[in-house]
Design a protein around this motif. Structure first.
Motif, PDB file in Angstrom:
ATOM      1  N   ASP A 720       0.839  -1.213   0.000  1.00  0.00           N
ATOM      2  CA  ASP A 720       0.000   0.000   0.000  1.00  0.00           C
ATOM      3  C   ASP A 720       0.868   1.254   0.000  1.00  0.00           C
ATOM      4  OD1 ASP A 720      -2.293  -1.515   0.006  1.00  0.00           O
ATOM      5  OD2 ASP A 720      -2.710  -1.265   2.151  1.00  0.00           O
ATOM      6  N   PHE A 721       1.952   1.222   0.781  1.00  0.00           N
ATOM      7  CA  PHE A 721       2.865   2.358   0.817  1.00  0.00           C
ATOM      8  C   PHE A 721       3.509   2.565  -0.556  1.00  0.00           C
ATOM      9  CE2 PHE A 721       7.305   3.797   1.280  1.00  0.00           C
ATOM     10  CZ  PHE A 721       7.089   5.051   1.823  1.00  0.00           C
ATOM     11  N   LEU A 722       3.953   1.467  -1.173  1.00  0.00           N
ATOM     12  CA  LEU A 722       4.589   1.575  -2.486  1.00  0.00           C
ATOM     13  C   LEU A 722       3.607   2.099  -3.533  1.00  0.00           C
ATOM     14  CD1 LEU A 722       6.678  -1.750  -2.551  1.00  0.00           C
ATOM     15  CD2 LEU A 722       7.379   0.526  -1.800  1.00  0.00           C
ATOM     16  N   ASP A 723       2.336   1.679  -3.429  1.00  0.00           N
ATOM     17  CA  ASP A 723       1.323   2.167  -4.361  1.00  0.00           C
ATOM     18  C   ASP A 723       1.162   3.684  -4.232  1.00  0.00           C
ATOM     19  OD1 ASP A 723       0.825  -0.343  -5.341  1.00  0.00           O
ATOM     20  OD2 ASP A 723      -0.932  -0.721  -4.058  1.00  0.00           O
ATOM     21  N   GLN A 724       1.157   4.178  -2.975  1.00  0.00           N
ATOM     22  CA  GLN A 724       1.035   5.623  -2.760  1.00  0.00           C
ATOM     23  C   GLN A 724       2.246   6.362  -3.310  1.00  0.00           C
ATOM     24  OE1 GLN A 724      -0.401   5.312   1.617  1.00  0.00           O
ATOM     25  NE2 GLN A 724      -1.109   7.304   0.914  1.00  0.00           N
TER      26      GLN A 724
END
Length: 803
Positions: A720-724
């Motif tokens: 999720d962090f990488l997607d953001q």
């Protein structure tokens, strides 16, 4: 809690609780902890098709979420319920659910003993509660760990309620201050508190006629004539400010005034930091894996304390008398030092004027053991003689008594207790990490673990030192009393059993003002943001980048097929608690993480034959097996070597250059220095939700706190962090910046030293003006030392002597 149980027993949910208990008993187990209880309850709700609200909001749901232990006996069910932080209750339910009643801790400890078939009807009960009766206590659990603020308010209230008495006590406390027979602050021309109040006015009148920047030596004689000795300040302005603070404190006491005034009082000049069992050195030493963080901590603390003391002495005008601070790190001398300086009696701490490592050898007994490094689990037989020998060495080195003794870890704290008791000096404890909560059921099964860990000696030593200490500093709030969902490290000593040895029915007062939250700092010369290009060494950056991404070496495993992928970085020793294997398995189970990232692990060892104990062997082998099982070749680099701190600092920055992340995946972490190091370097950091890292990161959405038991959930949080980051080009930089700034402003050694010295002064004053049964308490601690601790330590010595 009574009302909640009454509602269940009198309502429709009684059957639900009964069915849950039946499901627990059907498992064949008899002892359940909170996570297991919640899993069973979730299964029950699912199988019984309960509505969604039932799990959290029903009366049974609330009870289960408060419950930390369930013990099943044939006739009864026992619940240890924690309705709020720092408050545990014991409830017994009859097997047929006809009634319930609240029980004593003593009754629960008997049940635990019966559970392991080691019950005895008459056993020694250790109860420290009488020593805290009538003592001032923090009244709100949210303020636990804020003892300094509490005492400041309390002392100001006392000054208001009986000003004449307390002004006299304040006068007596100031009058006794000296350094090597040099009188400080007051001389015999001021005979009483009333006279002090009058003379302050005279001194302020004299000072008002002088230039604010005029040096103290120009009018020293005039102040002495009024009864004021050196120590009030180095200039007219500084002395005026200090005397005005005292004047305001006498006539209109407020906590902020008291704190500011006490901070200026020159009462601490000589400090001992005790850190015994590690390789305490500077050149290529810095502890072994089990003590690395502690050794770095005490070295940095020593430097910071000396700097702060130098500053205080100069501002007090005492440098003119030749007064200098003296800081000693007391540790053990290790004759077989493997090429290090750990056999050197005295070693100056780098970047200091007068801070030293003083090494005292263990009494020989069996030189084959005492001449070598000794594990923290085997050190107990040597501590009393070490303390006796160290007392002589310290008095000779200081040419007087220290003003403050700070213990580190269980062994250092026990020696601090002995030395402070003999020398009548203020004692501070720092545990860093307590073993009892770290090793599940370690007290209940202590007899089975005794040969390997000797917990009977250690837990007794912990009880002695934490109760005898004048004050305790912790790095986080949860270290004391945990979270709403977890029990704190010190809280675990509130009541516990050592079957067939003793019961602790009240081991520590968690609401005592002795507990103070004083987190450590970070060496910002080594650990600083990756963005500060001007501070970075280009050659070091090149070498460290090569180490992490390219270099071939027998101590490096793995080649990266796609080195430009975003790196996931982890640095930790090879232990089951630090859980590098869990992180590797999480990475191995997530194809999405493998497609987007490389995993880079940094530890001190790579091969099983480098291990120093069985646990390390098993963890190293397990990590190799996970790499093989999930075919992580080309996707992982494992650097298994000890690197200097300067290289480690650059390692965080190199990973940040590639917009990587840091993951601290420990099963439990009391604090986590590496989290501070990574965050201040500008590396977005994910850390275990179990322990002090919750307070370090403290993010509202919980996005950077991980459950190391939930591998799928961990992978999702990282993804999720990488997607953001992919969606918003600035997101990685924003997180990097706020994490770095948080550490810079909250976790720094300047703040730490200010607070630590202020605590030492306030508690010294407190013990002088309002001693609270300390002599009786310390006699009790001596009894535990001689009648329980020493016999346990002597059994270890017999083993070391080959008996």
């Amino acid at each position: 809690m009574y009302e909640l149980l009454q509602a269940i027993f009198n309502g429709d949910e009684k059957d639900a609780l009964h069915q849950l208990i039946y499901a627990l008993s059907a498992s064949g187990k008899r002892y359940f902890l909170r996570n297991e209880i919640l899993l069973f309850f979730a299964d029950y709700c699912d199988q019984s098709q309960k509505p969604a609200y039932f799990y959290y909001s029903s009366s049974v749901g609330k009870l289960i979420h408060y419950t930390h232990e369930i013990i099943l006996e044939e006739e009864n069910t026992w619940l240890v319920v924690r309705p709020r932080i720092a408050n545990q209750e014991v409830w017994k339910l009859t097997a047929n659910f006809s009634r319930f009643e609240q029980m004593t801790p003593q009754a629960l400890l008997d049940v635990r003993d019966r559970l392991v078939n080691r019950y005895q009807p008459h056993i020694l009960e250790i109860d420290l509660q009488p020593f805290y009766e009538g003592s001032s206590r923090v009244d709100d659990a949210r303020n636990i760990g804020q003892g300094l603020a509490f005492l400041n308010r309390y002392l100001c209230n006392q000054l208001l309620s009986d000003p004449q008495y307390w002004v006299e006590m304040l006068f007596q406390a100031l009058r006794r201050l000296q350094y090597n027979d040099i009188r400080l602050l007051l001389n015999d021309r001021i005979p009483s508190g009333i006279q002090l109040a009058k003379q302050i006015k005279q001194a302020l009148k004299l000072l008002s006629k002088r230039s604010p920047n005029e040096p103290y030596e120009k009018f020293r004689f005039d102040l002495q004539q009024l009864g004021f000795e050196p120590g009030w300040g180095n200039t007219t302005a500084r002395i005026s400010e200090t005397l005005e603070l005292l004047d305001r404190l006498i006539y209109s006491p407020e906590p902020a005034i008291l704190e500011t005034f006490v901070a200026r009082v020159p009462a601490v000049f000589r400090v001992v930091l005790i850190s015994i069992h590690g390789w305490v050195g500077q050149e290529d030493v810095l502890g072994r894996d089990e003590t690395l963080g502690q050794v770095i901590y005490v070295l940095e603390q020593a430097r910071s304390l000396e700097n702060k003391l130098c500053e205080e002495i100069k501002l007090a005008g005492l440098d003119l008398l030749g007064i200098k601070p003296h800081v000693i790190i007391l540790t053990r001398l290790i004759p077989n030092c493997e090429g290090t300086f750990c056999n050197l009696r005295l070693e100056k701490v780098q970047d200091t004027e007068n801070a030293w490592i003083l090494r005292v050898p263990f009494g020989e007994f069996n030189p084959e053991i005492t001449n070598n490094w000794i594990s923290k689990f085997e050190i107990w037989p040597y501590l009393e003689q070490f303390a006796l020998d160290a007392e002589k060495e310290l008095l000779a080195q200081f040419q007087g008594k220290p003003n403050l003794i700070i213990g580190n870890y269980s062994d250092g704290n026990l020696v601090a207790f002995l030395l402070s008791r003999w020398l009548k000096v203020t004692q501070c404890n720092i545990a860093h990490s307590l073993e009892k909560p770290k090793y599940l059921f370690s007290n209940l099964y202590w007899q089975d673990l005794e040969d390997q860990y000797h917990f009977s000696a250690q837990f007794t030593a912990d009880l002695i030192s934490m109760n005898a200490a004048d004050f305790i500093i912790t790095s986080s709030y949860q270290e004391i009393v945990g979270t709403p969902d977890t029990i704190g490290q010190y809280e675990s000593y509130k009541w516990f059993t050592m079957p067939q040895l003793y019961h602790v029915v009240d081991g520590i007062d968690l609401f005592s003002p002795k507990f103070n939250l004083v987190p450590p700092g970070i060496n910002e010369n080594i650990f600083f943001p990756y963005s500060q290009k001007e501070k970075r060494d280009f050659n070091l950056r090149t070498q460290v980048h090569d180490l992490l991404f390219n270099r071939e070496d027998p101590q490096i495993f793995g080649h990266l097929d796609h080195p430009n992928k975003r790196p996931i970085f982890a640095f930790a020793p090879i232990t089951s608690v630090k859980n590098l294997t869990g992180l590797a398995e999480c990475f191995g189970k997530s194809q999405a993480l493998q497609e987007r990232c490389n995993l880079i692990l940094l530890s001190s060892k790579l091969h099983p034959d480098e291990a120093t104990n069985l646990e390390e062997v098993e963890e190293i082998q397990k990590l190799h097996e996970i790499i093989d099982q999930y075919h992580l070749y080309g996707k992982i680099r494992w650097v298994g070597m000890r690197i200097p701190s300067s290289d480690l600092g650059e390692a965080y920055r190199v990973v940040a250059d590639s917009q990587g992340i840091y993951v601290h995946f420990a099963r439990f972490e009391s604090f986590g220095r590496s989290i501070l190091e990574a965050m201040i370097s500008g590396l977005p950091s994910f850390a275990t939700q179990f322990g002090g890292s919750l307070e370090i990161i403290e993010n509202q959405e919980n996005g950077f706190n991980l459950n190391p038991m939930d591998l799928e959930g961990t992978a999702k949080k990282i993804l999720d962090f990488l997607d953001q980051c992919d969606t918003d080009a600035e997101y990685w930089h924003e997180v990097s910046e706020w994490m770095s700034q948080r550490i810079h402003h909250k976790y720094n050694w300047h703040l730490h030293s200010n607070q630590l010295l202020l605590l030492a002064k306030i508690f010294s004053f407190w013990n002088f003006v309002a001693p609270e049964n300390n002599e009786a308490r310390d006699r009790y601690m001596e009894t535990l030392f001689h009648l329980i601790y020493k016999p346990r330590a002597e059994k270890i010595l017999e083993k070391h002597m080959g008996g």
